[in-house]
Scaffold this motif. Sequence first.
Motif, PDB file in Angstrom:
ATOM      1  N   ASP A   1       0.855  -1.180   0.000  1.00 10.11           N
ATOM      2  CA  ASP A   1       0.000   0.000   0.000  1.00 10.11           C
ATOM      3  C   ASP A   1       0.897   1.238   0.000  1.00 10.11           C
ATOM      4  N   CYS A   2       0.390   2.341  -0.571  1.00  7.59           N
ATOM      5  CA  CYS A   2       1.173   3.586  -0.586  1.00  7.59           C
ATOM      6  C   CYS A   2       1.630   3.937   0.818  1.00  7.59           C
TER       7      CYS A   2
ATOM      8  N   ALA B   1      -7.578  10.699  -5.274  1.00  9.11           N
ATOM      9  CA  ALA B   1      -6.743   9.512  -5.205  1.00  9.11           C
ATOM     10  C   ALA B   1      -5.299   9.838  -5.548  1.00  9.11           C
ATOM     11  N   CYS B   2      -4.414   8.976  -5.083  1.00 10.35           N
ATOM     12  CA  CYS B   2      -2.993   9.131  -5.386  1.00 10.35           C
ATOM     13  C   CYS B   2      -2.772   9.186  -6.890  1.00 10.35           C
TER      14      CYS B   2
ATOM     15  N   VAL C   1       1.752   4.671 -10.476  1.00  5.12           N
ATOM     16  CA  VAL C   1       3.132   4.370 -10.094  1.00  5.12           C
ATOM     17  C   VAL C   1       3.380   2.872 -10.102  1.00  5.12           C
ATOM     18  N   ASP C   2       2.301   2.067  -9.983  1.00  3.76           N
ATOM     19  CA  ASP C   2       2.509   0.620  -9.966  1.00  3.76           C
ATOM     20  C   ASP C   2       2.974   0.107 -11.325  1.00  3.76           C
TER      21      ASP C   2
ATOM     22  N   VAL D   1      -9.166   5.649  -2.533  1.00  2.77           N
ATOM     23  CA  VAL D   1      -8.166   6.596  -3.022  1.00  2.77           C
ATOM     24  C   VAL D   1      -6.765   6.023  -3.084  1.00  2.77           C
ATOM     25  N   PHE D   2      -6.487   4.978  -2.319  1.00  2.00           N
ATOM     26  CA  PHE D   2      -5.129   4.424  -2.354  1.00  2.00           C
ATOM     27  C   PHE D   2      -5.015   3.293  -3.360  1.00  2.00           C
ATOM     28  N   ARG D   3      -6.123   2.995  -4.037  1.00  2.00           N
ATOM     29  CA  ARG D   3      -6.081   1.958  -5.055  1.00  2.00           C
ATOM     30  C   ARG D   3      -5.427   2.508  -6.309  1.00  2.00           C
ATOM     31  N   MET D   4      -4.815   1.588  -7.045  1.00  2.00           N
ATOM     32  CA  MET D   4      -4.142   2.022  -8.262  1.00  2.00           C
ATOM     33  C   MET D   4      -5.061   1.890  -9.474  1.00  2.00           C
TER      34      MET D   4
END
Lengths: 897, 283, 216, 614
Positions: C65-66, C139-140, C147-148, C181-184
């Motif tokens: 996770d981020c 979200a990120c 980024v993934d 929000v932390f999902r890619m």
Amino acid sequence: MKRLLERREFVLSALAGLGACTRQPRETILPWGARAEAEAPDRPLYFATATPLGGFGLGVLVKTLAGRPVKVEGNPEHPASLGATDAFAQSWLWSLYDPARAQTITENGRPRTWAHFTEWLGLALREQRACQGEGLRILTQTVTSPTLAWQIAELLEAFPAARWHQYEPLCRDPGRQAVRAAFGRDVDLIYRFDRAECVVSLDADFLARGAAAVRYARDFMSKRPRLLVIETMPSPTGSKADERRTASPREIEGFSLALAAEMGIVPATQREDGAARWARELERHRGASIVLAGDEQPAQVHLAALAINHRLGNLGRAVEITEPVEALPELELASLSELARDIDAGRVEMLVMLGGDPVRDAPADLDFAARLARVRLRVHTSHYLNDTSRLAVWHVPEAHPFETWSDIRAFDGTATIMQPLIAPLWEGKSFHELLAAMRGRPDASGYELLREHWRGRAYSLFLRAGRSLAAEEDFERFWRRSLHDGFVAGSAAERLSIEPRRDLARLLAPPKPAAPLEVSFQPDATVWDGRFAGNAWLEELPKPMTKLAWENAAYLSRATASRLGLASGDVVEFRLDGRAVHAPVLVVPGHADGAVTLTLGYGRHGGGFDAGRIRTSAGFFAAEGLEVVRTARKHALASTQEHHRMEGRPLLEGGRRVESRTTSEEYAWGMVIDPEACTGCNACVAACVAENNIPPVGRDQLMRGREMHWLRIDLYAEGPEDAPRFVHLPVMCVHCENAPCEPVCPTGATVHSAEGLNEMIYNRCVGSRYCANNCPYKVRRFNFYQYADQTTPVRRMLYNPGVTVRTRGVIEKCTWCVQRISAARIAAAKEGRRIRDGEVVTACQGACPTGAIVFGDLNDPASRVRRLLAGRPSAALLERLGTRPRTRYLVSEPRHG
Amino acid sequence: MKFRASVVACALALLAGGCRREMYDQPRLEPMERFEFFADRRSLRPQPPGTVARGRLLEDRHLYTGYSEQAKQPVELFPTSEEALERTLARLAGPPLAESFPFAITRRHFARGRERFEIFCAPCHGLAGYGDGMVVRRGFRRPPSYHIERLRQAPVGHFFDVISRGIGAMDDFADRIPPEDRWAIVAWLRALQLSQWARLPEIPAGIPPARAPTPEIPPVRLQRDPPAELAQVQAEQRARLGSYGWIDPEKKILHIPVERAVELLLEAGLPVRASVAGKAGER
Amino acid sequence: MPQILPPSANLAVRLALVGALGAGPALLWLFSSLGGSSWVTRAGEAPVQPVPFSHKLHVGGLGLDCRHCHWWVETGAVAGMPSAKTCMHCHAQVFSDAAPLEPVRSAFDGDRSIEWVRVADLPDFVSFDHSIHVRKGFACVTCHGRVDLMPLTEQPVAMTMRWCLDCHRNPERYAWPVEQVFRMDWQPEGDPVALGRRLVREYGLRRPTDCSFCHR
Amino acid sequence: MAKGALAMPDAARRYWWAAFGIASVLVLVLAGSLAVLLWRGLGIWGINAPVGWGFAIINFVWWIGIAHAGTLISAILLLLRQNWRSGVHRLAETMTVVAIGCAALFPLLHMGRPWLFFWLLPYPNSMGTWPQFHSPLVWDFFAILTYGFVSLLFWYLSLLPDLAVLRDQARSRRGRIAWCLAALGWRGSARQWETHRMACWLLAGLATPLVVSVHSVVSFDFAVSLVPGWHSTIFPPYFVAGAIFSGLALLIVLVVPLRALVGLGERITESHLDAMAKVLLAAGLVVTYGYAAELFFAGYGGSPYERYALANRLSGPYAPAGWALVALNVVAIQALWFGAARRRPWRLFTVALAVSAGMWLERFLIVVVSLHRDYLPAAWGIYRPTFWDWATLAGAAGWFAWLMLLLVRFLPVMPVAAASPQREPAAGSDDTARAVHPGTRPYGLAGVFTTAGQLVEAVRRARVEGYRRLDAFSPAPVEGLPAVLGAPRVRLSPAMFAGGLAGAFGGLLLQFWSNVIDLPLAVGGKAAASWQAFVPVTFECAVLGAALGALAAMAAATGLPEPHHPVFAIPGFERASRDRFFLLIETADERFDSLRTRDFLERSGAQEVHEVPG
């Protein structure tokens, strides 16, 4: 050279111009290495500690970010602070990050290490041990630190023939003499203004001067007793008086005796109308009145005040008697004189001076520099290299209060264990470490020493609190709790219920006749006794009653000036007992005739003159027979305000109760200022400077009218020149709803926010200065030069990371601490609630000892601002211009019937 | 020639490179900015050892250390030296670990605990707590499964203590997980344990036959398609967490959906210390 | 009288005149396009890092996770960078002697910092707070991209003021449910516009365009 | 070597060099002080907290005022068909252009960050920001931009025929090429003359309201504000009058010595000076009326601040400046009631010099003395100009003088076309006719006439003969020639109108889009769409659009720029700008026949007939 290079780069890129196309250079991030830290670097932590002044502590909370102290706030639970601070407390931050501080241990000016020093110390003390320390003297300033006192006591045990002297140029000797005479022992007096109905101040500036001023000002303003002041030089306290008389030092003495006579304490020598009236007022408030004398007043005046308080039954009520707070109360002038005598007698071989600068501030007749040279082994420790340091053999840089473990007591005796906020930036050592080294423990840390002392002391405290102290763990709890709270619970000096001797009146000698020209020596409002000289934050503060900055002047009244044929700015030579000093004079409205006030502490850093040159043991606080010799020279004084008259303009017109209407936006910010409560003490200005990265501009720029303070305190002296009415008016951006500055900005760099803030976007500002011209309040400031220091590395730590540091060519002004509003808004939004009343405290509001500034949300019906506006009449500054400011000033209602 | 080159250079500078950067790079220290004043070039400074920040009194031993209030020996919360660390470690054996939570556990805590668990713990411990996380599959030493008898019996304080201080190959997480969250994770661990070792009064019909009690981990090898593998592993682990199945049909022990386990725990209530009122919200 | 200039001069002079008139606007256009260009903003440019850290491996492959490393993102203005200690938690065992990880090991051993190069950098006069954005459903990936999928980290979009304003003016176009929000790889189901509008209502999102929200 | 239209006596040349030397030194002073300014910052000036604007803005207003008089003389007097204008209008126009060059320096330099000046321009950018169109400074920016452009255009346009003269007299090849480019191919054709006259007329009509608007906008910088002593409705007309006043004064200051030095006595006569003096007096009286009105309003109005501000000018720390203003601007001009002062050049010069200084002082009083004591007495301050303030002032004056001296020396200070006394043809310009290449078709035949009457007669006859593709070239416009040529009337006004309309709409749209729709900013409690604020810029955009429209139409009508044209190859054509008249009949004409046409031209009285190479 480096500056030059940077300047060149600046200009080259300035010529190349055209900012929109800036390519970002790559920056780097340096996280922790082998350790992990729970605190985010943008999350503030607050640590309770204290700032010292004259040996006494003011409890503060120091805000640190990423482990760097960035702001000083008051400690709401500390009895001397109650959440507020004075300007000095704020400015300790400037000296923390001052590259001019002494940085290395030196021997005759050559750099040495701590190991060198302690080795030398060991050898030197071995000699002394042989003779019981006969030749060893320790000179400190006033000490209240329990640990330091304990360490000195231990040292004196090991060296029984050694002596400990204390000296400060602004000591409290006369008051001490008086209580010793009256009570036959040392006691301290604490004044309870919250219990008083009537206060008579005999030249005591209790609202703005000294270790208790913050607390006294709060107590006083919460109660607002009737205040009668007699004084020589107008003071913040005098400016708040209901009735103010001016008098020369001798006349004050005479007046205090006349007052005592009116009370029937001593036989009347001559009638004084004013004294009779004041006496009647005091009589009306028996037990709820206070008569207090200034620290610089002679013992006679203190005795008279004591006798009157005693007669009125104030002792134990509005005037409390406590055990002395100082570790070793003594008459400091006498103590220093004794040291001088010992030196003359060749009895002093080794002198260890902890702090201070006796070479400069000892009475001129002691000629301490010459005497010091006669001592073979001279050790000095101080923050800066001063005159004494230069004469010392060894100099050890003194660790900053924010760098080291220590302890200190407040005016009422409450002890604070001072925590370090950051490791020493240079090689600073605390007094505790130095004393430990003298006891052969060069590696003992302040932390250990403090704990050693308090471990022992905790028992007695706990016992006194009626608790058992069984386990080590309880000490840990006590220790952590004390650090956390910022004071040691129950450590206040014990209240005493003792009576002064019955024949107190007999100690009161008849007054001396008035002398032709008297001189009064006083602390300076911004540099104190000189210990803050060079602290640009303080130096740049306009002195409350003269608005001078960066220098002092000889203050006198218009009548005295014209009698002597002088005008403001004339440089004269003052002669006293064969000593002389050159000083510019300044005519001060409301100054007493027949006297000149000189303030101490200047002449060291270029600005001002050193009044200490004509100050002798005999005329330590006041002297007569001052000769004035005119010179042809003129001196332009640096002042932030050139005009103190209202020119018949109403300051605050009308005054009405305002029912705020709720706007459609979430918040509507507003501010209320109570000018009645403002003493002009500058705490708010200093706090604003610290919070908002406001650069000092220096004397030259200040003289050109370019000071950068976002908040200024206008001083008006209305009415007759010899008895003016003083008004302190704090003025910062009033955040007009119809702001004249906004529509004239060509780039939209200043606009209105939905919440009612007049916003300034520095990076959009091209510097037309139109807004500044169009602001009727003249609160906008322009960076004529690159004022903010961008190059000195250590100074970078001084800047509040929440506020943009402005470059040359842009306008700036009060933002109502929008960074604090934003922080609160984010915190509230994350929790899905509104910002609570009192959650946003502007820097000025937080520092204000009297609570004269209130900030809050006008949309919140329960907020303090809204209730104040609804409940008390208020007016906007220049209301008739129609700018509709969101800052309103409370307009006084008649007091006392 | 030189002149011409410099003219070109000037023109280029004018167009781009020499653009003004006023206020773009502030003298104030940005978070974690490089700062040459200190030898380590960090603008981050350590808090001097022994100091106590406001709101960090941490007097509540149960809440902040996982040890019960009865413990007589003081424990230094932030050991400042090697020696102090040793002292602290030596005392670890002594004081009794807390058997109860310092505050009442609600549904919110389970959710929070799950979230934190999946962020910080699951990479090694796996979503279901069998010690089969992705990091372990890449060669990290395999942690014990939560579903062994020793850990099922361990007091809650043990888990709190391990998160706070680390154990074996596991580092401490005190910096990353605040105490309240640690307790929430511990609560979630209890839910995980129950979901993988449950006795139900009424056993629902159609329970599939037992699988291996603890999943096997394939040997470390080069990954071919890491995202796909990740998805597959997570799917397996979630399946275990989300379904009924026999662990030990003889003892009538099954694994149940973790949501069910949470419900059961909420019904039964997790143990809370006696003096629960007041102190939880000290921060 | 001879001709002073050849016939071609007519065209040249006319063009020069038109050019002179158009030079100002052209220059402005140049600056305006340069300001937002990726050359200036360094968008899409992966800087050389002291350690070739791969988000693709750690996020895409391991599922970290981020917040496992950037754990201040929910509470602080900055998301945070992990200390060498955090890296060494795993790398004490995994790839414990890999050459590229040498800076990490020496940083940990000597308590030094790994000097990471900042990838997403706003001018210092801009205040940005991560915590409130993730708390309100941004979200990120909205700003930092996937980024993934990045072997070396880059900032995918130019973070200009206009870009910031776009979202501040139209939050409904960008808001996600807070849990995601932390999902890619999350994709909205159904009508994204309707979802955005619902989230704006639900989270009480304002359209914050007061200057002091970012500049102070 | 082109020496301009002035034959400068040696004595004058010495004076010129002396003046030029002094001016050059001052230009260096200016460059130095600007370098120091950029290096160190605005702090080198005396400005401070209450007095945010100092010499820079004073100088700006002063120079821009001076510029206005130039436009006024050349434009308004043209419209009013004042004959005395002709002697001074070129000088006035030159002064305008140079003064704008000086004035424009100051708003730029007075900014804290001058390198960001372009943020006042509306252009799409990565920030998504726009100028704030409520600000008078933005209005000012647009006004100055428009004004500079139109003035330059006006000046250049009237200079065009003279540039052709210079081209034709140039001796060196470089000089010829340079002047040829500068003259844009002016040939003095009848159509060009006609278009030129029309364009000058129309631009004059455009410039007149522009001048009024520009100085009104400059006055808005003050009038729109809240500062006592600034916030006044009388400011726009009062500033316009002041501009005329100061500009005329400076023009007189320039004309008198120039006249004496270069012997322009017969061109600029005493009656010219008399007329200028009368206008100066009139403008001065209007300005005096403005002072009186200001005093009256302040005294009669209820604002203590306003009253104090006015009183402070005459009794405060700057009272000497206040009284000097009265002496210079009000008292000194009273001398002009007397012919003896008006018609004596050096007396007039003295009065004009006084007025120039006085008008600078007036701006000093408005800017500095109003600001230094405004509302709160605690915030009052004192402004002390520094060395650099004076250096910049002197430097700017030097810069003005430097440019003027150069322009006066190298460009005709008076329209040559009007002046043209017959002069000897330049040597060696007749013999260079190139042989016509056999096989190429010539462009036409050109006849050379010595008087305008012959040319008109020849044209008339050619028309009768049936020739249609004709063109006539003359050193000055010839009355009636366009009519006999039968050329269609040149119409520029539709293009101007269209340009103006487009400019107005464009400007308005731009302001609405940027300040109301794209980036609405709350300023001063006003609604974002408060359209009143958009009026000035809309007007300036309209003028700019109209000027551009006129330019485009003119280019279309005249075919300029066209530095190469077949007629230039006519032997002796350089005299077309001096004392010869040419009739060209093109080979493209249906009735053209090489022999018959040549015969026709010779018959019509052509001194010579040349074949024009194709």
